[in-house]
Design a protein around this motif. Structure first.
Motif, PDB file in Angstrom:
ATOM      1  N   THR A  90       0.744  -1.270  -0.089  1.00 41.48           N
ATOM      2  CA  THR A  90       0.073  -0.188   0.095  1.00 41.48           C
ATOM      3  C   THR A  90       0.766   1.414  -0.024  1.00 41.48           C
ATOM      4  O   THR A  90       0.413   2.048  -0.719  1.00 41.48           O
ATOM      5  CB  THR A  90      -0.934  -0.026   1.239  1.00 41.48           C
ATOM      6  N   ALA A  91       2.062   1.183   0.763  1.00 45.49           N
ATOM      7  CA  ALA A  91       2.861   2.416   0.814  1.00 45.49           C
ATOM      8  C   ALA A  91       3.748   2.693  -0.468  1.00 45.49           C
ATOM      9  O   ALA A  91       3.556   3.855  -0.954  1.00 45.49           O
ATOM     10  CB  ALA A  91       3.915   2.110   1.919  1.00 45.49           C
ATOM     11  N   LEU A  92       4.087   1.495  -1.103  1.00 47.67           N
ATOM     12  CA  LEU A  92       4.705   1.835  -2.502  1.00 47.67           C
ATOM     13  C   LEU A  92       3.623   2.099  -3.443  1.00 47.67           C
ATOM     14  O   LEU A  92       4.206   3.035  -4.518  1.00 47.67           O
ATOM     15  CB  LEU A  92       5.189   0.530  -2.686  1.00 47.67           C
ATOM     16  N   ALA A  93       2.481   1.771  -3.566  1.00 52.67           N
ATOM     17  CA  ALA A  93       1.395   2.192  -4.343  1.00 52.67           C
ATOM     18  C   ALA A  93       1.040   3.690  -4.281  1.00 52.67           C
ATOM     19  O   ALA A  93       1.003   4.577  -5.097  1.00 52.67           O
ATOM     20  CB  ALA A  93       0.321   1.355  -4.186  1.00 52.67           C
ATOM     21  N   ALA A  94       0.960   4.102  -2.826  1.00 56.34           N
ATOM     22  CA  ALA A  94       0.839   5.291  -2.618  1.00 56.34           C
ATOM     23  C   ALA A  94       1.863   6.323  -2.835  1.00 56.34           C
ATOM     24  O   ALA A  94       1.448   7.254  -3.537  1.00 56.34           O
ATOM     25  CB  ALA A  94       0.588   5.602  -0.997  1.00 56.34           C
ATOM     26  N   GLN A  95       3.124   5.880  -2.948  1.00 59.61           N
ATOM     27  CA  GLN A  95       4.106   6.821  -3.586  1.00 59.61           C
ATOM     28  C   GLN A  95       4.389   6.838  -4.976  1.00 59.61           C
ATOM     29  O   GLN A  95       4.669   8.087  -5.400  1.00 59.61           O
ATOM     30  CB  GLN A  95       5.547   6.194  -2.945  1.00 59.61           C
ATOM     31  N   ARG A  96       4.019   5.853  -5.692  1.00 54.04           N
ATOM     32  CA  ARG A  96       3.524   6.171  -7.297  1.00 54.04           C
ATOM     33  C   ARG A  96       2.335   6.994  -7.532  1.00 54.04           C
ATOM     34  O   ARG A  96       2.345   7.377  -8.665  1.00 54.04           O
ATOM     35  CB  ARG A  96       3.472   4.780  -7.773  1.00 54.04           C
ATOM     36  N   ALA A  97       1.364   7.209  -6.472  1.00 54.36           N
ATOM     37  CA  ALA A  97       0.271   7.923  -7.009  1.00 54.36           C
ATOM     38  C   ALA A  97       0.390   9.372  -7.087  1.00 54.36           C
ATOM     39  O   ALA A  97       1.555   9.735  -6.619  1.00 54.36           O
ATOM     40  CB  ALA A  97      -0.692   7.525  -6.152  1.00 54.36           C
ATOM     41  N   GLU A  98      -0.492   9.963  -7.839  1.00 56.64           N
ATOM     42  CA  GLU A  98      -0.461  11.516  -8.200  1.00 56.64           C
ATOM     43  C   GLU A  98      -0.751  12.106  -6.793  1.00 56.64           C
ATOM     44  O   GLU A  98      -1.811  11.886  -6.305  1.00 56.64           O
ATOM     45  CB  GLU A  98      -1.152  11.940  -9.348  1.00 56.64           C
ATOM     46  N   PRO A  99      -0.035  13.247  -6.334  1.00 58.38           N
ATOM     47  CA  PRO A  99      -0.380  14.009  -5.055  1.00 58.38           C
ATOM     48  C   PRO A  99      -1.825  14.779  -5.396  1.00 58.38           C
ATOM     49  O   PRO A  99      -1.763  15.150  -6.417  1.00 58.38           O
ATOM     50  CB  PRO A  99       0.739  14.724  -4.838  1.00 58.38           C
ATOM     51  N   SER A 100      -2.818  14.497  -4.473  1.00 54.58           N
ATOM     52  CA  SER A 100      -3.938  15.251  -4.742  1.00 54.58           C
ATOM     53  C   SER A 100      -4.604  15.532  -3.512  1.00 54.58           C
ATOM     54  O   SER A 100      -4.224  15.063  -2.361  1.00 54.58           O
ATOM     55  CB  SER A 100      -4.981  14.194  -5.547  1.00 54.58           C
ATOM     56  N   GLY A 101      -5.616  16.223  -3.487  1.00 52.86           N
ATOM     57  CA  GLY A 101      -6.287  16.926  -2.135  1.00 52.86           C
ATOM     58  C   GLY A 101      -5.959  17.964  -1.593  1.00 52.86           C
ATOM     59  O   GLY A 101      -4.921  18.783  -2.142  1.00 52.86           O
ATOM     60  N   THR A 102      -6.407  18.184  -0.469  1.00 52.37           N
ATOM     61  CA  THR A 102      -6.048  19.546   0.374  1.00 52.37           C
ATOM     62  C   THR A 102      -4.636  19.238   1.200  1.00 52.37           C
ATOM     63  O   THR A 102      -4.558  17.972   1.829  1.00 52.37           O
ATOM     64  CB  THR A 102      -7.000  19.876   1.269  1.00 52.37           C
ATOM     65  N   LEU A 103      -3.636  19.817   0.954  1.00 52.42           N
ATOM     66  CA  LEU A 103      -2.503  19.723   1.617  1.00 52.42           C
ATOM     67  C   LEU A 103      -2.261  21.033   2.784  1.00 52.42           C
ATOM     68  O   LEU A 103      -2.101  22.147   2.448  1.00 52.42           O
ATOM     69  CB  LEU A 103      -1.181  19.730   0.770  1.00 52.42           C
TER      70      LEU A 103
END
Length: 302
Positions: free
Chosen positions: A84-97
């Motif tokens: 899950t962590a590896l998949a998250a790192q590959r994903a596009e940053p999105s949402g409110t930061l």
């Protein structure tokens, strides 16, 4: 036996233990009941122990089976979390930061990097606040902050990276020094106009000097002007109003282009340490992970 075969056996065993029967597990695994039964038999033979008590009506874990199930469940959980962590790192940053920054350092050094990061990721929305107090990231829902100042013990729920340590010195404008002379000792400062920093509680920050032994001494300095904002202090000193104490990250550009001149440089000393901090629970989110890596690589304190 290969690692892959071992993992298959573990997955089959956990499926049977969770389902409570070979038939139910076989349906979940899309296998025949016979294949599942034979797979468990091979696993028991390899381990040299029985994992299940079998009757015509029920299937239950043995004592050894229960202990093995606990370990296997933890192993599978760790693997799933890593994936899950590896998949998250590959994903596009999105949402409110949500980002909270110290006022001057944040505006001068961090804000340009955040703007560039947001520009690269169209699905991202940045909510940036500026304050010089210590923000409770968990209580206030902040994803990332820059902290200036030592931390005795970091909360277990936060992760952090050190950006470096300030260098603290004194500066004045060339015009001021030309008119009033250059001080050559701490005692000489009494003959000069000094611009001091006023704290929110009404106090005045002391000045810090290296004492020649590797230690730092502090002194209360008298001054004509007290200012409660670091960037306003810079403006005052550049307007020839006197000598002030600064962290060098605040006046780096002015020193470089000659608009300010360092005073008593041999007495400059280390100041506060700067950190990036963020909640551990959010560090695998692409928006947090990406900005942490960017700021860690580009922000330096000197």
């Amino acid at each position: 036996m290969s690692t892959t075969e071992r993992l298959k056996g573990i997955a089959m065993f956990v499926a049977v233990a969770n389902a409570g029967s070979f038939t139910a597990a076989a349906e979940r695994l899309n296998l025949s009941s016979s294949a599942v039964s034979k797979g468990i038999a091979r696993l028991e033979n390899r381990l040299g122990t029985r994992l299940f008590e079998r009757t015509t009506r029920s299937l239950a874990l043995t004592e050894s089976g229960a202990a093995y199930h606990s370990v296997c469940t933890r192993v599978i959980g760790d693997l799933e979390e890593a994936e899950t962590a590896l998949a998250a790192q590959r994903a596009e940053p999105s949402g409110t930061l949500r980002i909270d920054l110290p006022t001057s350092y944040g505006r001068l050094h961090v804000m340009p990097q955040i703007l560039a990061f947001v520009d690269q990721h169209p699905k991202l929305r940045a909510h940036i606040s500026f304050t010089d107090r210590f923000v409770d990231l968990l209580e206030e829902g902040v994803d990332l902050t820059v902290r200036i100042g030592s931390v005795d013990v970091w909360p277990s729920a936060l992760n952090h990276r050190c950006l470096g340590t300030e260098r603290v010195t004194r500066c004045a404008s060339p015009a001021y020094l030309a008119q009033h002379g250059t001080p050559h000792s701490i005692e000489d400062l009494a003959e000069h106009a000094c611009v001091l920093y006023g704290k929110a509680d009404g106090g005045i920050s002391p000045w810090f000097f290296a004492d020649g032994t590797g230690k730092t001494q502090s002194r209360q300095i008298s001054g004509r002007i007290v200012v409660g904002n670091a960037e306003a202090m810079v403006s005052a000193v550049m307007a020839d109003s006197g000598i002030a104490q600064f962290a060098t990250w605040l006046i780096k550009e002015q020193l470089h282009n000659g608009e300010l001149v360092e005073v008593l440089p041999d007495l400059a000393t280390e100041g506060l340490t700067l950190y990036l901090a963020w909640p551990r629970s959010r560090e695998t989110l692409p928006k947090v992970h990406g900005l942490v890596e960017l700021l860690s690589s580009v922000l330096t304190v000197s």
